[in-house]
Design a protein around this motif. Structure first.
Motif, PDB file in Angstrom:
ATOM      1  N   ILE A   4       0.759  -1.169  -0.462  1.00  0.00           N
ATOM      2  CA  ILE A   4       0.137  -0.078   0.403  1.00  0.00           C
ATOM      3  C   ILE A   4       0.446   1.222  -0.018  1.00  0.00           C
ATOM      4  O   ILE A   4       2.121   1.216   0.934  1.00  0.00           O
ATOM      5  N   LYS A   5       0.384   2.331  -0.945  1.00  0.00           N
ATOM      6  CA  LYS A   5       1.271   3.546  -0.705  1.00  0.00           C
ATOM      7  C   LYS A   5       0.375   4.385  -0.810  1.00  0.00           C
ATOM      8  O   LYS A   5      -0.610   4.573  -1.583  1.00  0.00           O
ATOM      9  N   ASN A   6       0.836   4.821   0.537  1.00  0.00           N
ATOM     10  CA  ASN A   6       0.485   6.918  -0.255  1.00  0.00           C
ATOM     11  C   ASN A   6      -0.797   7.055   0.338  1.00  0.00           C
ATOM     12  O   ASN A   6      -1.637   7.997  -0.043  1.00  0.00           O
ATOM     13  N   ILE A   7      -1.061   6.687   1.023  1.00  0.00           N
ATOM     14  CA  ILE A   7      -3.541   6.242   1.635  1.00  0.00           C
ATOM     15  C   ILE A   7      -3.303   7.845   1.580  1.00  0.00           C
ATOM     16  O   ILE A   7      -2.590   7.806   3.754  1.00  0.00           O
ATOM     17  N   HIS A   8      -4.367   8.498   1.608  1.00  0.00           N
ATOM     18  CA  HIS A   8      -4.608   9.886   2.372  1.00  0.00           C
ATOM     19  C   HIS A   8      -6.213   9.105   3.050  1.00  0.00           C
ATOM     20  O   HIS A   8      -6.650   8.908   1.164  1.00  0.00           O
ATOM     21  N   LYS A   9      -6.888  10.331   3.438  1.00  0.00           N
ATOM     22  CA  LYS A   9      -8.232   9.854   3.594  1.00  0.00           C
ATOM     23  C   LYS A   9      -8.415  10.981   4.893  1.00  0.00           C
ATOM     24  O   LYS A   9      -7.738  11.131   6.252  1.00  0.00           O
ATOM     25  N   SER A  10      -9.463  11.916   4.365  1.00  0.00           N
ATOM     26  CA  SER A  10     -10.422  12.420   5.495  1.00  0.00           C
ATOM     27  C   SER A  10     -11.652  13.082   5.539  1.00  0.00           C
ATOM     28  O   SER A  10     -11.959  12.135   4.601  1.00  0.00           O
ATOM     29  N   PHE A  11     -12.551  12.835   6.367  1.00  0.00           N
ATOM     30  CA  PHE A  11     -13.868  12.993   7.020  1.00  0.00           C
ATOM     31  C   PHE A  11     -13.802  14.494   7.071  1.00  0.00           C
ATOM     32  O   PHE A  11     -13.573  15.162   8.211  1.00  0.00           O
ATOM     33  N   GLY A  12     -14.040  15.508   6.463  1.00  0.00           N
ATOM     34  CA  GLY A  12     -14.769  16.687   6.516  1.00  0.00           C
ATOM     35  C   GLY A  12     -13.618  17.497   6.857  1.00  0.00           C
ATOM     36  O   GLY A  12     -12.320  17.258   5.920  1.00  0.00           O
ATOM     37  N   ASP A  54      -9.109   9.076  -0.005  1.00  0.00           N
ATOM     38  CA  ASP A  54      -8.706  10.661  -1.365  1.00  0.00           C
ATOM     39  C   ASP A  54      -7.467   9.992  -2.208  1.00  0.00           C
ATOM     40  O   ASP A  54      -7.774  10.921  -3.289  1.00  0.00           O
ATOM     41  N   GLN A  55      -6.409   9.312  -1.666  1.00  0.00           N
ATOM     42  CA  GLN A  55      -4.908   9.581  -2.933  1.00  0.00           C
ATOM     43  C   GLN A  55      -5.468   7.762  -1.650  1.00  0.00           C
ATOM     44  O   GLN A  55      -5.094   7.702  -1.005  1.00  0.00           O
ATOM     45  N   GLY A  56      -3.974   7.254  -3.012  1.00  0.00           N
ATOM     46  CA  GLY A  56      -3.238   6.341  -2.726  1.00  0.00           C
ATOM     47  C   GLY A  56      -3.232   4.738  -3.465  1.00  0.00           C
ATOM     48  O   GLY A  56      -4.053   4.908  -4.393  1.00  0.00           O
ATOM     49  N   HIS A  57      -2.602   3.977  -3.000  1.00  0.00           N
ATOM     50  CA  HIS A  57      -2.613   2.647  -4.289  1.00  0.00           C
ATOM     51  C   HIS A  57      -2.319   1.882  -3.543  1.00  0.00           C
ATOM     52  O   HIS A  57      -1.905   1.531  -2.494  1.00  0.00           O
ATOM     53  N   ALA A  58      -3.220   0.607  -4.145  1.00  0.00           N
ATOM     54  CA  ALA A  58      -2.358  -1.079  -3.904  1.00  0.00           C
ATOM     55  C   ALA A  58      -1.818  -1.706  -4.443  1.00  0.00           C
ATOM     56  O   ALA A  58      -3.042  -1.910  -5.278  1.00  0.00           O
ATOM     57  N   PHE A  60      -1.622  -5.444  -5.108  1.00  0.00           N
ATOM     58  CA  PHE A  60      -2.398  -6.856  -4.882  1.00  0.00           C
ATOM     59  C   PHE A  60      -1.473  -8.175  -5.762  1.00  0.00           C
ATOM     60  O   PHE A  60      -2.283  -8.217  -7.123  1.00  0.00           O
ATOM     61  N   GLY A  61      -0.353  -8.125  -5.768  1.00  0.00           N
ATOM     62  CA  GLY A  61       0.773  -9.152  -6.500  1.00  0.00           C
ATOM     63  C   GLY A  61       0.101  -8.674  -7.706  1.00  0.00           C
ATOM     64  O   GLY A  61       1.254  -7.673  -8.367  1.00  0.00           O
ATOM     65  N   ASP A  62      -0.985  -9.662  -8.712  1.00  0.00           N
ATOM     66  CA  ASP A  62      -0.710  -9.016 -10.283  1.00  0.00           C
ATOM     67  C   ASP A  62      -1.274  -7.845  -9.987  1.00  0.00           C
ATOM     68  O   ASP A  62      -1.151  -6.886 -11.561  1.00  0.00           O
ATOM     69  N   ILE A  63      -2.489  -6.850  -9.774  1.00  0.00           N
ATOM     70  CA  ILE A  63      -2.601  -6.229  -9.805  1.00  0.00           C
ATOM     71  C   ILE A  63      -2.406  -5.123  -9.349  1.00  0.00           C
ATOM     72  O   ILE A  63      -2.440  -4.557  -7.956  1.00  0.00           O
ATOM     73  N   ASP A  64      -2.391  -4.000  -9.753  1.00  0.00           N
ATOM     74  CA  ASP A  64      -2.429  -2.318  -8.634  1.00  0.00           C
ATOM     75  C   ASP A  64      -3.717  -1.054  -8.956  1.00  0.00           C
ATOM     76  O   ASP A  64      -4.356  -1.189 -10.970  1.00  0.00           O
ATOM     77  N   VAL A  65      -3.675  -1.216  -7.677  1.00  0.00           N
ATOM     78  CA  VAL A  65      -5.102  -0.400  -8.263  1.00  0.00           C
ATOM     79  C   VAL A  65      -5.093   0.893  -7.591  1.00  0.00           C
ATOM     80  O   VAL A  65      -4.198   1.250  -6.447  1.00  0.00           O
ATOM     81  N   ASN A  66      -6.007   2.391  -8.372  1.00  0.00           N
ATOM     82  CA  ASN A  66      -5.831   3.556  -7.380  1.00  0.00           C
ATOM     83  C   ASN A  66      -7.032   3.694  -6.620  1.00  0.00           C
ATOM     84  O   ASN A  66      -7.775   3.669  -7.040  1.00  0.00           O
ATOM     85  N   LEU A  67      -6.587   3.295  -5.327  1.00  0.00           N
ATOM     86  CA  LEU A  67      -7.866   3.400  -4.149  1.00  0.00           C
ATOM     87  C   LEU A  67      -9.061   4.790  -3.843  1.00  0.00           C
ATOM     88  O   LEU A  67      -9.634   4.236  -3.601  1.00  0.00           O
ATOM     89  N   ASN A  68      -8.598   6.102  -5.409  1.00  0.00           N
ATOM     90  CA  ASN A  68      -8.970   6.296  -5.042  1.00  0.00           C
ATOM     91  C   ASN A  68     -10.469   6.709  -6.840  1.00  0.00           C
ATOM     92  O   ASN A  68     -11.656   6.659  -6.514  1.00  0.00           O
ATOM     93  N   THR A  69      -9.725   5.931  -7.430  1.00  0.00           N
ATOM     94  CA  THR A  69     -10.247   6.160  -8.796  1.00  0.00           C
ATOM     95  C   THR A  69     -10.802   4.568  -9.536  1.00  0.00           C
ATOM     96  O   THR A  69     -11.399   4.233 -10.213  1.00  0.00           O
ATOM     97  N   ALA A  70     -10.587   3.358  -8.106  1.00  0.00           N
ATOM     98  CA  ALA A  70     -10.708   2.289  -8.859  1.00  0.00           C
ATOM     99  C   ALA A  70     -12.175   2.049  -9.259  1.00  0.00           C
ATOM    100  O   ALA A  70     -13.110   2.990  -9.143  1.00  0.00           O
ATOM    101  N   THR A  71     -12.192   1.342 -10.773  1.00  0.00           N
ATOM    102  CA  THR A  71     -13.326   0.808 -10.709  1.00  0.00           C
ATOM    103  C   THR A  71     -14.388  -0.223 -10.243  1.00  0.00           C
ATOM    104  O   THR A  71     -13.678  -0.761  -9.295  1.00  0.00           O
ATOM    105  N   LYS A  72     -15.477  -0.010 -10.580  1.00  0.00           N
ATOM    106  CA  LYS A  72     -16.711  -1.393 -10.261  1.00  0.00           C
ATOM    107  C   LYS A  72     -16.221  -2.880 -10.030  1.00  0.00           C
ATOM    108  O   LYS A  72     -16.013  -3.434  -8.801  1.00  0.00           O
ATOM    109  N   LYS A  73     -15.463  -2.828 -11.026  1.00  0.00           N
ATOM    110  CA  LYS A  73     -14.429  -3.905 -11.422  1.00  0.00           C
ATOM    111  C   LYS A  73     -13.571  -4.410 -10.264  1.00  0.00           C
ATOM    112  O   LYS A  73     -13.741  -5.725  -9.750  1.00  0.00           O
TER     113      LYS A  73
END
Lengths: 251, 235, 233
Positions: A4-12, A54-58, A60-73
């Motif tokens: 996991i890289k550089n996760i940011h999250k704010s509530f308000g 709000d931002q960040g990447h995960a 998982f071995g073979d796949i890389d997802v943007n935690l903010n803009t990940a698609t439903k799939k």
């Protein structure tokens, strides 16, 4: 296996996660410690997309997802690779223990019902609930419910199981049964990321302890190092508060 | 469609209808008064220890719950004089309003009985025990501790029942009462059934506004009376 | 009291039951799914739709059913007439079976009631149930169909029962649309000899039986659905 890289999250206006990086290898048991409000739970929920970071990447071995803009799939794929154990169990109220365990297999993974039932029963046996296949959550004690919750996660054979304070809603006398189940599945080589306040679990089972405070990882390392010679002042203060005076000498 | 529908008739209808809102309120007010008294009696019967009383109250409430207002209205309108006749009384000169108020009092009582019962039962038994333990008499415990709490619980349901009563009361026009609904029928008759739609739209707006006002008033009341309760909620 | 008339008319009133039930069932079939979806728009705060649902519910709950009937019964023919004229359809609006108007009125009315019922019932299912469903790999649709809706239904069932009874009662207002249901049939029978007391007693009995039956069926169904709730260790 999971990075996991550089996760940011704010509530308000409150920034809960201020850029967290974490690397977990296959077979790791990682325990996250930290005072309440430090962002431990939020981190876990972001990894499973129960909160949208709000931002960040995960990775998982073979796949890389943007935690903010990940698609439903993508979200669906990640959730198939992970499993989650909730603080308040969140068993499906309208399903029996066995149905709770097989729901993800039959519906989520399209495994035939007979086969799923076999797998479900085995999982419940493993957590010591062979007698309770047909019990509804309302008929189970908190400890039993949480063991079903763990069986529900284990049966999916995920790459990693995320535990969100699995014992903190339990009466003290029920904590032990849940912890020993967790110990057993850890022994089997399951990769686990655990948020907990149970220091004994961190000490005995984890191979890596992460100390979080104020939305960042302050310090991480093997449990022995963190408990006996923490480098950071904040870690020292925290351990001092939560551990009995002489605890460190036991280690 | 233009030649059939003319919005100016809607505006024209309001000043004709509004004076008759008084009658609608009169029916509702009287029915609430008598219905609440009867509702208290029924609730007491339901909560009491007498099995027969409980059965009677339950039967009454079930029967009334299953009876459409219009059926009850005509049952009272035709049935009461028939019963009275058997006792040698003549109901010929009795005002229609009496039948209407009886009908809706009977109906409101059934609703109130349930509202009162559930409010009473929602109060923890410990409240009464605590009151008695600090030296209050039974009556004082009810009056000072149980009733104020039950009242808050009952308030929203009472409001809903009142709204239902006002809406169901519109059926009084069928036996010729000139309330706001009855006046609308008269207006339509006077226009030889033309522009009925416009009149009904005006009528529905009047009912709608009445409902919104009642709803808001009850929300306010709830806020005022439930101060003690909110503290419990937040802790 | 004319007992022969009382007995005969009971069966006349009874013969109106199928129409009352058809209207009830059709209205429920339309109102249940529609009400559920509109309730979701309010819970998920979908901009225009939630506003619409809110005003819609407020209007329907704020006006008498009889007024709603009169509005539909006097507006739909107007609309249809102008439509028929415009497209030169040779059909008289007054030939339309009044049951269609009943379907329209009672569906519109019941949908509004269902929105409120489902809104409060969905509120009682905790967010954790949905999260747990996601966490074991269920999609949104699967989670709703298998976890959320079954739980919502159990909570909503007593209120749906009340709404159904009220709906059956409200069909007694079908007289305003010349609908041949329970009340109108018995009333017409009474017109001959002014046996109104007997007729209304019959009508009263028919509704009492019908509504008690409906309540009984709902109670049974509720017991079956909520076995997970009442279970004790």
């Amino acid at each position: 296996m999971l990075e996991i890289k550089n996760i940011h999250k704010s509530f308000g206006p409150n920034e809960i996660l201020k850029g967290v990086d974490l690397k977990i290898e296959k077979g790791d048991v990682v325990v996250i410690l930290g005072p309440s409000g430090s962002g431990k739970t939020t981190l876990l929920r972001c990894i499973n997309f129960l909160e949208k970071a709000d931002q960040g990447h995960a990775n998982f071995g073979d796949i890389d997802v943007n935690l903010n803009t990940a698609t439903k799939k993508q979200i669906h794929t990640i959730r198939q690779k992970t499993a989650f154990v909730f603080q308040n169990y969140n068993l499906f109220h309208n399903k029996t223990a066995l149905e709770n365990v097989t729901e993800g297999l039959i519906i989520g993974r399209k495994i035939p019902k007979a086969e799923a039932n076999e797998m479900g029963k085995k999982a419940l046996d493993k957590v010591g609930l062979s007698e309770k296949y047909d019990a509804y959550p309302s008929e189970l004690s908190g400890g039993q419910q949480q063991r079903v919750g763990i069986a529900r996660a284990v049966v999916l054979n995920p790459d990693i199981i995320l535990f969100d304070e699995p014992t903190s809603a339990l009466d003290p006398e029920l904590v032990g049964e849940v912890l020993s189940v967790m110990k057993n599945i850890a022994k089997e080589g399951t990769t686990m990321l655990v948020v907990t306040h149970e220091m004994s679990f961190a000490k005995d089972v984890a191979n890596k302890v992460v100390f979080m405070d104020g939305g960042v990882i302050v310090e991480e390392g093997p449990p022995k190092e963190i408990f006996s010679k923490p480098k950071e002042e904040r870690t020292k203060q925290f351990l001092h508060r939560v551990l009995p005076e002489d605890y460190i000498f036991y280690i | 469609m233009e030649k059939y529908f003319n919005a100016s008739y809607i505006w024209e209808s309001f000043p004709m209808l509004l004076p008759y809102v008084k009658v609608t309120f009169l029916v509702a007010g009287l029915s609430v008064l008598f219905g609440t008294i009867l509702g208290f009696i029924l609730a007491a019967m339901k909560l009491g220890s007498s099995r027969i009383a409980r059965k009677i109250a339950n039967g009454y409430i079930t029967a009334l719950r299953c009876t459409p207002s219009i059926v009850l209205l005509f049952l009272v309108y035709y049935g009461l004089p028939a019963i009275a006749e058997n006792f040698g009384l003549l109901f010929d000169n009795v005002d229609k309003l009496v039948f209407i108020v009886i009908t809706f009092s009977l109906q409101f009582a059934a609703a109130m009985a349930e509202v009162i019962r559930s409010a009473y039962q929602s109060i923890d038994k410990g409240q009464f025990e605590a009151a008695v333990s600090v030296g209050l008499s039974d009556f004082q415990a009810y009056r000072r501790i149980i009733f104020p709490q039950a009242f808050v619980v009952a308030l929203p349901n009472f409001g809903n029942s009142l709204l239902e009563l006002i809406k169901e009361g519109s059926l009084a026009y069928t036996i010729g009462l000139i309330d706001v609904m009855g006046k609308a029928s008269l207006i339509i008759d006077g226009r030889f059934n033309a522009h009925a739609l416009e009149t009904y739209i005006a009528l529905s707006v009047i009912y709608w506004v009445i409902s919104i006002i009642i709803e808001q008033v009850f929300l306010k009341l709830e806020k005022i009376f439930s101060k003690g309760k909110q503290v419990i909620k937040t802790t | 009291m004319d007992f022969k008339f009382l007995v005969d008319t009971f069966f006349v009133a009874l013969s109106g039951v199928p129409i009352a039930l058809i209207i009830t069932i059709i209205s429920l079939l339309i109102a249940l799914p529609l009400g559920f979806m509109l309730a979701l728009t309010r819970i998920n705060k979908i901009p225009v739709l939630q506003r619409f649902a809110q005003v819609y519910v407020s209007f329907i709950r704020g006006t008498p059913v009889i007024v709603q009937i009169f509005i539909v019964y006097s507006s739909v023919p107007l609309l249809l007439t102008s439509l028929f004229e415009k497209y030169h359809i040779d059909k008289n609006v007054y030939d339309i079976n009044p049951i269609w108007y009943a379907f329209i009125v009672f569906s519109i009315n019941t949908t509004a009631i269902m929105i409120e019922i489902f809104r409060s019932a969905i509120g009682t299912v905790s967010k954790g149930q949905l999260e747990a469903a996601y966490s074991v790999g269920l999609t949104n649709v699967q989670a709703f169909r298998r976890i959320i809706i079954p739980q919502v239904l159990v909570t909503a069932l007593p209120n749906i029962c009340t709404a159904t009874v009220n709906l059956i009662k409200a069909t007694s207002l079908g007289y305003a649309m010349s609908l041949q249901e329970i009340t109108l049939r018995a009333k017409v029978a009474a017109n001959v000899g002014y046996n109104y007391v007997e007729a209304y007693l019959d009508i009263f009995l028919v509704y009492l039986i019908l509504c008690s039956l409906v309540e009984y069926v709902f109670k049974r169904y509720e017991k079956r659905l909520s076995k997970y709730k009442t279970a004790h260790a």
